[in-house]
Every structure is written in structure tokens, then in C-alpha cells.
Design a protein around this motif. Structure first.
Motif, PDB file in Angstrom:
ATOM      1  N   ALA A 105      32.148-137.827 -19.499  1.00 56.49           N
ATOM      2  CA  ALA A 105      32.646-137.333 -18.214  1.00 56.49           C
ATOM      3  C   ALA A 105      33.933-138.039 -17.812  1.00 56.49           C
ATOM      4  O   ALA A 105      34.850-137.410 -17.269  1.00 56.49           O
ATOM      5  CB  ALA A 105      31.581-137.526 -17.135  1.00 56.49           C
ATOM      6  N   SER A 106      34.025-139.331 -18.069  1.00 54.67           N
ATOM      7  CA  SER A 106      35.228-140.078 -17.679  1.00 54.67           C
ATOM      8  C   SER A 106      36.450-139.624 -18.473  1.00 54.67           C
ATOM      9  O   SER A 106      37.571-139.614 -17.949  1.00 54.67           O
ATOM     10  CB  SER A 106      35.010-141.588 -17.859  1.00 54.67           C
ATOM     11  OG  SER A 106      34.846-141.916 -19.226  1.00 54.67           O
ATOM     12  N   LYS A 107      36.244-139.206 -19.732  1.00 57.61           N
ATOM     13  CA  LYS A 107      37.362-138.674 -20.519  1.00 57.61           C
ATOM     14  C   LYS A 107      37.836-137.343 -19.949  1.00 57.61           C
ATOM     15  O   LYS A 107      39.042-137.094 -19.840  1.00 57.61           O
ATOM     16  CB  LYS A 107      36.940-138.514 -21.979  1.00 57.61           C
ATOM     17  CG  LYS A 107      36.793-139.832 -22.732  1.00 57.61           C
ATOM     18  CD  LYS A 107      36.341-139.598 -24.165  1.00 57.61           C
ATOM     19  CE  LYS A 107      36.159-140.930 -24.888  1.00 57.61           C
ATOM     20  NZ  LYS A 107      35.642-140.739 -26.278  1.00 57.61           N
ATOM     21  N   ILE A 108      36.880-136.485 -19.602  1.00 57.50           N
ATOM     22  CA  ILE A 108      37.232-135.184 -19.035  1.00 57.50           C
ATOM     23  C   ILE A 108      38.033-135.357 -17.746  1.00 57.50           C
ATOM     24  O   ILE A 108      39.014-134.645 -17.501  1.00 57.50           O
ATOM     25  CB  ILE A 108      35.952-134.366 -18.755  1.00 57.50           C
ATOM     26  CG1 ILE A 108      35.297-133.952 -20.078  1.00 57.50           C
ATOM     27  CG2 ILE A 108      36.272-133.120 -17.921  1.00 57.50           C
ATOM     28  CD1 ILE A 108      33.922-133.331 -19.901  1.00 57.50           C
ATOM     29  N   LEU A 109      37.636-136.333 -16.919  1.00 54.34           N
ATOM     30  CA  LEU A 109      38.240-136.519 -15.596  1.00 54.34           C
ATOM     31  C   LEU A 109      39.331-137.595 -15.583  1.00 54.34           C
ATOM     32  O   LEU A 109      39.841-137.936 -14.517  1.00 54.34           O
ATOM     33  CB  LEU A 109      37.141-136.888 -14.586  1.00 54.34           C
ATOM     34  CG  LEU A 109      36.099-135.792 -14.338  1.00 54.34           C
ATOM     35  CD1 LEU A 109      34.912-136.346 -13.580  1.00 54.34           C
ATOM     36  CD2 LEU A 109      36.716-134.632 -13.575  1.00 54.34           C
ATOM     37  N   LYS A 110      39.650-138.128 -16.765  1.00 52.93           N
ATOM     38  CA  LYS A 110      40.703-139.152 -16.881  1.00 52.93           C
ATOM     39  C   LYS A 110      40.399-140.355 -15.983  1.00 52.93           C
ATOM     40  O   LYS A 110      41.244-140.833 -15.220  1.00 52.93           O
ATOM     41  CB  LYS A 110      42.077-138.561 -16.543  1.00 52.93           C
ATOM     42  CG  LYS A 110      42.487-137.407 -17.456  1.00 52.93           C
ATOM     43  CD  LYS A 110      43.845-136.849 -17.083  1.00 52.93           C
ATOM     44  CE  LYS A 110      44.277-135.758 -18.044  1.00 52.93           C
ATOM     45  NZ  LYS A 110      43.361-134.600 -18.042  1.00 52.93           N
TER      46      LYS A 110
END
Length: 353
Positions: free
Chosen positions: A117-122
Motif C-alpha cells: 500500500a505504501s508503494k501505491i501511495l508513495k
């Protein structure tokens, strides 16, 4: 992933009914926006889908499941609120994974889901920060991330950008649109801002006083509204409305120097009142002797909005592009392509077609 179906959904508070038999189908993977003025019932309808408000009558399905009376946790939905509701003593990573931790999900799985999720949301570089060290937009991304890690069938957004400044709202709109494209999950989004509705939605549901006024794609609602309310709500600046009088195959408009607009729509009997709607983008001004004056001009760089008052007291907004040198107080005439005009019944305000 799953679609959402409402069948004659009703909400009452005591003897007061606020949602009136809503029928609606939201397809699997669709981005649906509920839009309307304050008090129209859009947040109540969203909360009924989430299970945060009891459905008084009717049925709500998510996929093939009847969830009408299910607990919120069993519905397979995740909700993002207007307020971020982050735990101030926890890091970003802890906030995002807290719901999974409370459900006894193994730590390695929590780490994996939070990492995805953190990758998707930067948000990778912010995982060890506390909420107080984040901007408003970053906090809202954390709140969205907390929903993503749950892997819901349906995302519900309740005015998630209302607390952000104008520039950040634009950035977050783009982020949410990108998120939907990447995840492909059904999303239902509530806003009073029709610009958000137009730019995000696959489908817009326009609500007024607990009733659905019209459902359709953004451009369907913009180009082919069913009534005056939808025509005036969708589009920025809002559509201009002036009073007209039906003639044989035409409508006379006293406010615009008795202009006569030919039309093939089904008009009421000659002499009956008709409401004429024209969008600001479809009007033009000419500096000519006229009882209409340019009251205020808002210059926004490549576009200007001109505010006028007709001799009959109606207000008009005209969108002008280019470097037109026209000063406030100038007498003007207003012209437009008659094929762009829309006509509405003066009593029920339904579109005349």
C-alpha cells in the motif's frame, strides 16, 4: 471485487424519512460519485452501504450478498472519512497496519500489505513518521492506505478532500483517480463539489432531498440533463437561466432584448412561461448599445468570467477567452448559438425535449 445494488432503500429517523426508496446499481469496478447540495442525503446513503446507518426498509447487496442488516465489519467495505482519524502516537506504518493487527493477522503479512500500500501511495519514506510530521495530503494518503491494506471489496469515501487547500485537492484528486485505475476496485465517493464529481466519476448520482434526480456518466449529465436542478448543478460556472415565453416553434426571451429562439422541442401552449438555460461557455458578449451592462469581470489569466444583470433582473455569467478588452460598466449584447439552449417546464422544471 463486487458491485453494489440498492433496491428501494429507505432511511427514517422516527417519523421523518430522509432517503426515499432509492434504486441504484453500481457495477463491479466502477467509480461512482454521489453529489448534491448539503442535506440531500448523500452521506446518509453512503453510511447505509457501510452499515453505519441502519436501513429502515429495502435491500442493499454487495456482490451476491444481502448485507442490509450485516455488521459493518462483515460487509467487505472500507471507509475513508473527511477527518483522517489517525492515532497521533503511532507511526504511519503502525497506523496503516493497526486494523490488521487487531484482527490477529500475522506480522509478516501485515508488513507485506503495508509495504504494498505504501508503494501505491508513495508513502515509503514516511513510514516511520508520526502524523504530526505529515502534511494534510500525506495524512489523507495514510488514511486511504489503512483502507487498502484490508483488501476491501468496496471503497467508500465521505468527502475525503474537504479539509485540504485548493492546490492539494487537485493533487489528491489525481492520486485517487490513479489509485482506482491501479486497483480496479469498486469505489463510491461522496462530495458536494461537482468538479470532483466530473473529474473522478465513471457514474454520477445526483441527489436532492433524499431522491435520485438523475444517474449517468459525467458528460451525459452535462450535455443531457433531465431537469433544471441537474442542469444547474453539473457544470462550472453554473448554467444561466432566464424566463421565456412559448411561441409557435420558438421561445421569446424578454431578458435578452426579446430575442426569439427557434426550437423543435415540445413546448407548452403559446404564451406559457418557459425557462431557458444556456451555459456560460456558449454565450458571447459584444460591446454594443444595450440595456445590459457588464457589472463585474473576473480575470483568471486565459479566461474571464463576466457577470451581467438583465433589464428584467436576471443574473448572467458569460465565459470569455482570449484578451478581450472590455471594462466594467460597458453596455453589451449577449449572443449564443440557439441550438445550445435548453428548455425547461416553468412549473415542474423538467426538461422539455
Amino acid at each position: 471485487m463486487s458491485g453494489v445494488t440498492l433496491n428501494k432503500a429507505i432511511k427514517r429517523y422516527g417519523a421523518t424519512q430522509v432517503i426515499h426508496g432509492v434504486d441504484l446499481t453500481i457495477d463491479d469496478g466502477e467509480f461512482c460519485v454521489f453529489v448534491g447540495p448539503s442535506g440531500c442525503g448523500k452521506s446518509t446513503l453512503l453510511r447505509m452501504i457501510a452499515g453505519l446507518e441502519e436501513t429502515s426498509d429495502g435491500q442493499i447487496n454487495i456482490g451476491a450478498r444481502d448485507v442490509t442488516h450485516m455488521d459493518p465489519a462483515a460487509r467487505g467495505v472500507a471507509m475513508v472519512f473527511q477527518t483522517y482519524a489517525l492515532y497521533p502516537h503511532m507511526t504511519v506504518k503502525e497506523n496503516m497496519g493497526f486494523g490488521l493487527k487487531m484482527n490477529n493477522v500475522p506480522k509478516d503479512e501485515i508488513d507485506r500489505k503495508v509495504g504494498e500500500a505504501s508503494k501505491i501511495l508513495k508513502l515509503d519514506e514516511y513510514l516511520d513518521r508520526k502524523p504530526k510530521a505529515l502534511s494534510g495530503g500525506q495524512r489523507q494518503r495514510v488514511a486511504i492506505g489503512r483502507s487498502i491494506v484490508r483488501g476491501p471489496e468496496v471503497f467508500l469515501f465521505d468527502e475525503p478532500l474537504s479539509n485540504l487547500d485548493a492546490e492539494l485537492r487537485v493533487d489528491m484528486r489525481v492520486e485517487i483517480a490513479r489509485l482506482h485505475k491501479e486497483l480496479g476496485t469498486t469505489m463510491i465517493y461522496v462530495t458536494h463539489d461537482q468538479v470532483e464529481a466530473m473529474t473522478l466519476a465513471d457514474k454520477i448520482v445526483v441527489l436532492r432531498a433524499g431522491y435520485i434526480e438523475q444517474v449517468g456518466s459525467p458528460m451525459d449529465l452535462y450535455q443531457d440533463p433531465d431537469n433544471k436542478f441537474v442542469a444547474g448543478f453539473i457544470g462550472s460556472p453554473a448554467m444561466n437561466f432566464v424566463n421565456g415565453v412559448a411561441q409557435d416553434g420558438a421561445v421569446a426571451v424578454p431578458a435578452l432584448s426579446d430575442a426569439v429562439i427557434p426550437t423543435s422541442v415540445a413546448l407548452p401552449t403559446a404564451g406559457s412561461p418557459v425557462i431557458v438555460g444556456v451555459r456560460p461557455q456558449d454565450m458571447e458578449l459584444k460591446a454594443e448599445a444595450s440595456p445590459i451592462q457588464l457589472d463585474i469581470r473576473e480575470r483568471l489569466g486565459g479566461v474571464a468570467y463576466d457577470y451581467l444583470t438583465t433589464p428584467t433582473g436576471e443574473r448572467l455569467v458569460v465565459e470569455s477567452r482570449g484578451d478581450m478588452a472590455m471594462e466594467e460598466g460597458t453596455e453589451v449584447t449577449v449572443t449564443f448559438d440557439p441550438t445550445r439552449a435548453m428548455f425547461f417546464d416553468a412549473q415542474g422544471e423538467a426538461r422539455l425535449r
